[in-house]
Structures are given as structure tokens and as C-alpha cells.
Design a protein around this motif. Structure first.
Motif, PDB file in Angstrom:
ATOM      1  N   ALA A 161       0.835  -1.206   0.000  1.00 37.13           N
ATOM      2  CA  ALA A 161       0.000   0.000   0.000  1.00 37.13           C
ATOM      3  C   ALA A 161       0.871   1.258   0.000  1.00 37.13           C
ATOM      4  O   ALA A 161       0.523   2.256  -0.642  1.00 37.13           O
ATOM      5  N   GLU A 162       2.000   1.209   0.699  1.00 36.14           N
ATOM      6  CA  GLU A 162       2.924   2.362   0.688  1.00 36.14           C
ATOM      7  C   GLU A 162       3.489   2.583  -0.715  1.00 36.14           C
ATOM      8  O   GLU A 162       3.609   3.722  -1.167  1.00 36.14           O
ATOM      9  N   VAL A 163       3.845   1.498  -1.401  1.00 31.62           N
ATOM     10  CA  VAL A 163       4.373   1.612  -2.772  1.00 31.62           C
ATOM     11  C   VAL A 163       3.326   2.279  -3.655  1.00 31.62           C
ATOM     12  O   VAL A 163       3.620   3.239  -4.390  1.00 31.62           O
ATOM     13  N   VAL A 164       2.090   1.788  -3.601  1.00 36.50           N
ATOM     14  CA  VAL A 164       1.019   2.320  -4.448  1.00 36.50           C
ATOM     15  C   VAL A 164       0.697   3.769  -4.073  1.00 36.50           C
ATOM     16  O   VAL A 164       0.412   4.596  -4.951  1.00 36.50           O
ATOM     17  N   ALA A 165       0.779   4.100  -2.799  1.00 38.86           N
ATOM     18  CA  ALA A 165       0.543   5.484  -2.378  1.00 38.86           C
ATOM     19  C   ALA A 165       1.628   6.411  -2.933  1.00 38.86           C
ATOM     20  O   ALA A 165       1.347   7.554  -3.303  1.00 38.86           O
ATOM     21  N   LEU A 166       2.857   5.912  -3.015  1.00 38.76           N
ATOM     22  CA  LEU A 166       3.959   6.720  -3.548  1.00 38.76           C
ATOM     23  C   LEU A 166       3.870   6.850  -5.071  1.00 38.76           C
ATOM     24  O   LEU A 166       4.279   7.869  -5.633  1.00 38.76           O
ATOM     25  N   ASP A 167       3.351   5.808  -5.738  1.00 46.50           N
ATOM     26  CA  ASP A 167       3.169   5.852  -7.190  1.00 46.50           C
ATOM     27  C   ASP A 167       2.033   4.915  -7.594  1.00 46.50           C
ATOM     28  O   ASP A 167       2.244   3.704  -7.717  1.00 46.50           O
ATOM     29  N   PRO A 168       0.842   5.468  -7.798  1.00 45.47           N
ATOM     30  CA  PRO A 168      -0.322   4.637  -8.128  1.00 45.47           C
ATOM     31  C   PRO A 168      -0.159   3.799  -9.395  1.00 45.47           C
ATOM     32  O   PRO A 168      -0.807   2.771  -9.540  1.00 45.47           O
ATOM     33  N   THR A 169       0.720   4.193 -10.307  1.00 40.23           N
ATOM     34  CA  THR A 169       0.917   3.404 -11.525  1.00 40.23           C
ATOM     35  C   THR A 169       1.594   2.065 -11.240  1.00 40.23           C
ATOM     36  O   THR A 169       1.609   1.181 -12.096  1.00 40.23           O
ATOM     37  N   ALA A 170       2.131   1.897 -10.041  1.00 42.31           N
ATOM     38  CA  ALA A 170       2.756   0.625  -9.669  1.00 42.31           C
ATOM     39  C   ALA A 170       1.722  -0.491  -9.580  1.00 42.31           C
ATOM     40  O   ALA A 170       2.060  -1.671  -9.722  1.00 42.31           O
TER      41      ALA A 170
END
Length: 162
Positions: free
Chosen positions: A98-107
Motif C-alpha cells: 500500500a505504501e508503494v502504491v501510495a507513492l506511485d499509483p501506476t505501480a
């Protein structure tokens, strides 16, 4: 056990004080035995070294993410925090993703979470000090077994980041 030793020491001191008031020679001999025992108990207690608490690794687990280009195409570099590298247990996988997606939603695209999960479960153990975990959207979506067999890099070897 430490509290038991402390209580035993207090009992010995109390007994020695009670005996001390008797005033006869046998009491003095007993008192000297009690003091030796008490000293031994104190030495044992003083030598006790508590075990330091285990480190606690809490969120955030991801420091930052950065896109780069490799021969295979775009690659998302996921740079974990110390907590992200060393936290134990499966329950932190979803919050970390969730932290990864919050930092870059395209992930949040097909196969990326699976690559991340593989890194989370296995790459941290094999190489906890690896600078980044590299996720490529161009890699095929595969089974867990294929993901593990490919060392988290399905469809080809890990691309070296320039």
C-alpha cells in the motif's frame, strides 16, 4: 528467577537481623554463615545482565520509489527503509505494498504486486542490503512457483540498473 533471588536475599537479611539480637556465640557463627550466603546472593544478582529488547520494525517500510529505464523497459525501483528490510512476518506485506502504491499509483499494474511480494518474502532474506527491489511492468504474470524459480524476475534475468 531474579525476583526469587531477591526475595531469598531479603529473607536471609531478615533472619540475620533477627539472629543478631540474640547475643550468643552460636548466633554469631550463624550470622557469619548468613552473611556469606547473602554476599553470594548479591554477587549472583549483580552479575545478572538483562537481555536487551528485540528491535521493533514499524511502518513506514518504503523510503521511496523511482522509475528508471533498462534494456527491458521501465523499471520501478522500490527503496525500502530499515524496517522494510528487517521486519519479520507476513502481515506487513499488504501495508508495505500500500505504501508503494501510495507513492506511485501506476505501480498497481498486473504482475507488479507479485514481484514485490516475492522480494518481500525472499529477496530480503537472501540480500537484505540490496539497494532496491526492481519491479518491471513488462514481466509476465506467473504462478508463485515460477516467480520463486525465477528469483522474482519472471521472463528473464534481473536487469542491471545503470
Amino acid at each position: 528467577m531474579r525476583h526469587g533471588s531477591f526475595a531469598a536475599g531479603l529473607l536471609i537479611v531478615a533472619m540475620a537481623m533477627a539472629i543478631g539480637g540474640c547475643g550468643d556465640e552460636s548466633a554469631s557463627a550463624d550470622r557469619s554463615t548468613m552473611n556469606t550466603t547473602s554476599a553470594t546472593t548479591s554477587t549472583t544478582t549483580a552479575a545478572f545482565t538483562p537481555t536487551p529488547p528485540a528491535p521493533v520494525y514499524d511502518a513506514p517500510f518504503i523510503d521511496r520509489v523511482e522509475w528508471t529505464t533498462t534494456e527491458q523497459g521501465p523499471s520501478l525501483q522500490v527503496l525500502p527503509t530499515e524496517s522494510g528490510r528487517y521486519v519479520q512476518g507476513e502481515t506487513d506485506l499488504d501495508p508495505a505494498w500500500a505504501e508503494v502504491v501510495a507513492l506511485d499509483p501506476t505501480a498497481d499494474s498486473p504482475g507488479m504486486r507479485e514481484q514485490f511480494a516475492c522480494h518481500w518474502r525472499f529477496a530480503r532474506i537472501v540480500a537484505p542490503d540490496k539497494t532496491s527491489w526492481n519491479l518491471e511492468p513488462g514481466r509476465p504474470v506467473v504462478t508463485d512457483e515460477e516467480m520463486i524459480a525465477s528469483r522474482c524476475n519472471p521472463g528473464g534475468a534481473e536487469e542491471q540498473i545503470p
